[in-house]
Design a protein around this motif. Structure first.
Motif, PDB file in Angstrom:
ATOM      1  N   PHE A 182       1.052  -1.124   0.119  1.00  0.00           N
ATOM      2  CA  PHE A 182       0.162   0.308  -0.082  1.00  0.00           C
ATOM      3  C   PHE A 182       0.949   1.085   0.012  1.00  0.00           C
ATOM      4  N   LEU A 183       1.919   1.517   0.225  1.00  0.00           N
ATOM      5  CA  LEU A 183       2.614   2.424   1.202  1.00  0.00           C
ATOM      6  C   LEU A 183       3.009   3.246  -0.713  1.00  0.00           C
ATOM      7  N   SER A 184       3.553   4.393  -0.439  1.00  0.00           N
ATOM      8  CA  SER A 184       4.047   4.666  -1.485  1.00  0.00           C
ATOM      9  C   SER A 184       5.958   5.014  -1.766  1.00  0.00           C
ATOM     10  N   GLU A 185       6.110   5.462  -2.283  1.00  0.00           N
ATOM     11  CA  GLU A 185       7.554   4.790  -2.215  1.00  0.00           C
ATOM     12  C   GLU A 185       8.522   5.919  -0.560  1.00  0.00           C
ATOM     13  N   SER A 186       8.049   6.767  -0.273  1.00  0.00           N
ATOM     14  CA  SER A 186       8.512   7.391   0.360  1.00  0.00           C
ATOM     15  C   SER A 186       7.682   7.025   1.957  1.00  0.00           C
ATOM     16  N   GLY A 187       6.347   6.011   1.571  1.00  0.00           N
ATOM     17  CA  GLY A 187       5.634   5.652   2.979  1.00  0.00           C
ATOM     18  C   GLY A 187       6.428   4.810   4.228  1.00  0.00           C
ATOM     19  N   LYS A 188       5.086   5.436   5.129  1.00  0.00           N
ATOM     20  CA  LYS A 188       6.142   4.663   6.979  1.00  0.00           C
ATOM     21  C   LYS A 188       4.858   3.772   7.377  1.00  0.00           C
ATOM     22  N   LEU A 189       5.492   2.777   7.805  1.00  0.00           N
ATOM     23  CA  LEU A 189       4.037   1.978   8.934  1.00  0.00           C
ATOM     24  C   LEU A 189       4.524   2.285  10.645  1.00  0.00           C
ATOM     25  N   PHE A 190       3.295   2.926  11.162  1.00  0.00           N
ATOM     26  CA  PHE A 190       3.653   2.703  12.655  1.00  0.00           C
ATOM     27  C   PHE A 190       2.713   1.076  12.704  1.00  0.00           C
ATOM     28  N   LEU A 191       3.897   0.728  13.827  1.00  0.00           N
ATOM     29  CA  LEU A 191       2.286  -0.627  14.220  1.00  0.00           C
ATOM     30  C   LEU A 191       2.833  -0.499  16.082  1.00  0.00           C
ATOM     31  N   GLU A 192       1.503  -1.032  16.349  1.00  0.00           N
ATOM     32  CA  GLU A 192       1.942  -1.420  17.879  1.00  0.00           C
ATOM     33  C   GLU A 192       1.364  -3.054  17.667  1.00  0.00           C
ATOM     34  N   THR A 193       1.900  -3.033  18.669  1.00  0.00           N
ATOM     35  CA  THR A 193       1.625  -4.817  19.376  1.00  0.00           C
ATOM     36  C   THR A 193       1.760  -5.482  20.870  1.00  0.00           C
ATOM     37  N   ASP A 194       1.353  -6.047  21.597  1.00  0.00           N
ATOM     38  CA  ASP A 194       1.599  -6.221  23.147  1.00  0.00           C
ATOM     39  C   ASP A 194       3.237  -6.859  23.145  1.00  0.00           C
ATOM     40  N   ASN A 195       3.967  -6.837  23.219  1.00  0.00           N
ATOM     41  CA  ASN A 195       5.531  -7.036  24.420  1.00  0.00           C
ATOM     42  C   ASN A 195       5.135  -8.554  25.267  1.00  0.00           C
ATOM     43  N   ASN A 237      14.505   0.774   7.278  1.00  0.00           N
ATOM     44  CA  ASN A 237      15.214   1.756   8.377  1.00  0.00           C
ATOM     45  C   ASN A 237      13.900   1.295  10.044  1.00  0.00           C
ATOM     46  N   PRO A 238      13.749  -0.218  10.445  1.00  0.00           N
ATOM     47  CA  PRO A 238      13.194  -0.551  11.647  1.00  0.00           C
ATOM     48  C   PRO A 238      13.432   0.296  12.812  1.00  0.00           C
ATOM     49  N   THR A 239      12.583   0.345  13.319  1.00  0.00           N
ATOM     50  CA  THR A 239      12.974   0.611  14.748  1.00  0.00           C
ATOM     51  C   THR A 239      11.663  -0.112  16.077  1.00  0.00           C
ATOM     52  N   VAL A 240      12.527  -0.567  17.079  1.00  0.00           N
ATOM     53  CA  VAL A 240      11.315  -0.856  17.651  1.00  0.00           C
ATOM     54  C   VAL A 240      11.574  -0.328  19.085  1.00  0.00           C
ATOM     55  N   ASP A 241       9.923   0.188  19.672  1.00  0.00           N
ATOM     56  CA  ASP A 241      10.623   1.373  20.472  1.00  0.00           C
ATOM     57  C   ASP A 241       9.123   0.256  21.354  1.00  0.00           C
ATOM     58  N   PHE A 242       9.022   1.063  23.085  1.00  0.00           N
ATOM     59  CA  PHE A 242       8.106   0.846  23.667  1.00  0.00           C
ATOM     60  C   PHE A 242       7.382   1.827  24.372  1.00  0.00           C
ATOM     61  N   ARG A 243       6.167   1.515  24.289  1.00  0.00           N
ATOM     62  CA  ARG A 243       5.137   2.187  25.300  1.00  0.00           C
ATOM     63  C   ARG A 243       4.033   1.438  26.045  1.00  0.00           C
ATOM     64  N   HIS A 244       4.306   2.300  27.585  1.00  0.00           N
ATOM     65  CA  HIS A 244       3.897   1.623  29.041  1.00  0.00           C
ATOM     66  C   HIS A 244       2.082   2.208  28.857  1.00  0.00           C
ATOM     67  N   ASN A 245       1.110   1.287  29.347  1.00  0.00           N
ATOM     68  CA  ASN A 245      -0.124   1.308  29.595  1.00  0.00           C
ATOM     69  C   ASN A 245      -0.931   1.531  31.147  1.00  0.00           C
ATOM     70  N   PHE A 280      10.733   3.693  33.433  1.00  0.00           N
ATOM     71  CA  PHE A 280      11.946   2.343  33.265  1.00  0.00           C
ATOM     72  C   PHE A 280      11.269   1.835  32.388  1.00  0.00           C
ATOM     73  N   LEU A 281       9.965   1.097  32.675  1.00  0.00           N
ATOM     74  CA  LEU A 281       9.801   0.115  31.914  1.00  0.00           C
ATOM     75  C   LEU A 281       9.853   0.299  30.463  1.00  0.00           C
ATOM     76  N   GLU A 282       9.417   1.439  29.715  1.00  0.00           N
ATOM     77  CA  GLU A 282      10.037   1.843  28.905  1.00  0.00           C
ATOM     78  C   GLU A 282      11.344   1.336  28.255  1.00  0.00           C
ATOM     79  N   GLN A 283      12.397   2.596  29.039  1.00  0.00           N
ATOM     80  CA  GLN A 283      13.572   2.316  28.742  1.00  0.00           C
ATOM     81  C   GLN A 283      14.455   1.034  28.828  1.00  0.00           C
ATOM     82  N   SER A 284      13.409   0.185  30.016  1.00  0.00           N
ATOM     83  CA  SER A 284      14.144  -1.070  29.782  1.00  0.00           C
ATOM     84  C   SER A 284      13.515  -2.254  29.050  1.00  0.00           C
ATOM     85  N   GLY A 285      12.783  -1.909  28.501  1.00  0.00           N
ATOM     86  CA  GLY A 285      12.280  -3.301  27.551  1.00  0.00           C
ATOM     87  C   GLY A 285      11.359  -3.439  27.706  1.00  0.00           C
TER      88      GLY A 285
END
Length: 300
Positions: A182-195, A237-245, A280-285
Motif C-alpha cells: 500500500f505504501l508510496s515510495e516514501s511511505g511509513k508504517l507505524f505498528l503497535e502490538t503486545d510485548n 530503517n525499522p525501529t522497535v520502541d516501547f510504550r506502557h499503559n 523505567f519499563l519503557e527504557q528497559s524494554g
C-alpha cells in the motif's frame, strides 16, 4: 481449530520450545478456554505462536461481544479513545498534515478520528461491518479487507497505521507484505502490538500468563522477533520502541491478588512515582507494548 505448520514463517527454522501450555483467555477477564493450548517459541528468532490456532471470524458480533462485552460503536470508542493521545504524540502531528493515511484494522476508528482534520484522506480497513456506517458518517473511506482496497491504493499511502492488529492475523508476514504494497515510495508504517517481554511476564506468574495469552492473539512478539519480521517483509530503517499503559498499582495488585485491576487501584502512589515506573519499563524494554516504525524505502 487447525494445527500449525511447525516451520517458522519468519526465519524458516524448525526448532521450537514450549513456553506455555494450558487454558488461555477467550474474551474479557474471567472467560477462559475449555481447550488447552501450547505457546511455541521459535529458537531462531523468538517469534511465539498458539498451537493449535483458534478459528475466529472477526466479521461477526461474537468476537466483539466476547472481548469487549459489546459490539456497539460508542462502547468501542469509549474504551479506546484515551489510547490515541500518546500514539499521536509518538508519531507527531506534523507527519499527518496533508497525507493519505490508512488504518489497517481500525476497529471503531478512534485514531482516524483524531487526524481527520489533518490528513488529506483517511482510509479505514476493518472487517467488522458493524462499525462501517459510523466510520463513513465521520468522513472515512471504508473497506472490509485489504484486497478490496489494494486496487485503488496500491503504492499511494503515505502513512499506514496498525495498532493491535498483527497479533490477530493468520500470517503476520503476509500482513506486513500487504501493508508494504500500500505504501508510496516514501511511505511509513507505524505498528503497535503486545510485548511478550512485559514486566509481569518476567515474574512467571501462571495467572498472568493465562491472562496474557488469548484465543484472539495467534502471535506474540518481543523486540528481536519484531525486528526480524519487519526486515524479512522488506521494510527499511525499522525501529522497535516501547510504550506502557498501566500504573504501578496494577503491577502490585497482580502480584498480590493475581487478577487485573486496571489503573488507580492504590491511591497512595503519586503521579511522579507512576511516571518513573512507566519510564523505567519503557527504557528497559519491559513495557506492555512494542511501538514500531519503518519505511518502505530508505530515505534519500
Amino acid at each position: 481449530m487447525k494445527k500449525t505448520c511447525h516451520t517458522c514463517i519468519c526465519c524458516k527454522k524448525s526448532e521450537f520450545s514450549t513456553v506455555y501450555q494450558g487454558p488461555i483467555r477467550s474474551g474479557s477477564f474471567g472467560k477462559v478456554s475449555e481447550e488447552s493450548y501450547s505457546v511455541l517459541e521459535c529458537l531462531g528468532c523468538n517469534l511465539k505462536f498458539l498451537d493449535p490456532v483458534p478459528l475466529i471470524d472477526y466479521e461477526l458480533d461474537e468476537y466483539r461481544l466476547s472481548y469487549n462485552d459489546s459490539c456497539q460503536e460508542q462502547d468501542y470508542l469509549r474504551m479506546h479513545d484515551h489510547e490515541q493521545n500518546e500514539r499521536l504524540q509518538r508519531i507527531g502531528v506534523e507527519n499527518f498534515r496533508g497525507k493519505t493515511v490508512l488504518d489497517f484494522g481500525c476497529g471503531g476508528g478512534s485514531f482516524l478520528d483524531c487526524i481527520k482534520g489533518l490528513a488529506a484522506k483517511t482510509i479505514a480497513v476493518e472487517p467488522y461491518s458493524g462499525f462501517h456506517a459510523g466510520l463513513v458518517a465521520r468522513g472515512h473511506e471504508v473497506f472490509s479487507s485489504a484486497s478490496e482496497a489494494i486496487d485503488l491504493y496500491s503504492n499511494r499511502i503515505d502513512i499506514l497505521i496498525s495498532f493491535g492488529v498483527i497479533e490477530h492475523t493468520e500470517n503476520p508476514l503476509v500482513y506486513l507484505e500487504q501493508a508494504k504494497s500500500f505504501l508510496s515510495e516514501s511511505g511509513k508504517l507505524f505498528l503497535e502490538t503486545d510485548n511478550s517481554d512485559d514486566f509481569l511476564m518476567q515474574l512467571d506468574l501462571p495467572e498472568f500468563k493465562k491472562f496474557f495469552y488469548r484465543t484472539a492473539h495467534y502471535w506474540y512478539f518481543d523486540p528481536k522477533s519484531m525486528m526480524e519480521i519487519l526486515k524479512v517483509a522488506g521494510f527499511t530503517n525499522p525501529t522497535v520502541d516501547f510504550r506502557h499503559n498501566y500504573d504501578l498499582s496494577n503491577a502490585f495488585m497482580w502480584m498480590k491478588d493475581k487478577i487485573p485491576t486496571g489503573t488507580g487501584s492504590l491511591v497512595n502512589i503519586s503521579k511522579n512515582c507512576d511516571l518513573s515506573w512507566k519510564n523505567f519499563l519503557e527504557q528497559s524494554g519491559q513495557a506492555d507494548l512494542l511501538f514500531c516504525s519503518c519505511e518502505k524505502n530508505s530515505a534519500h
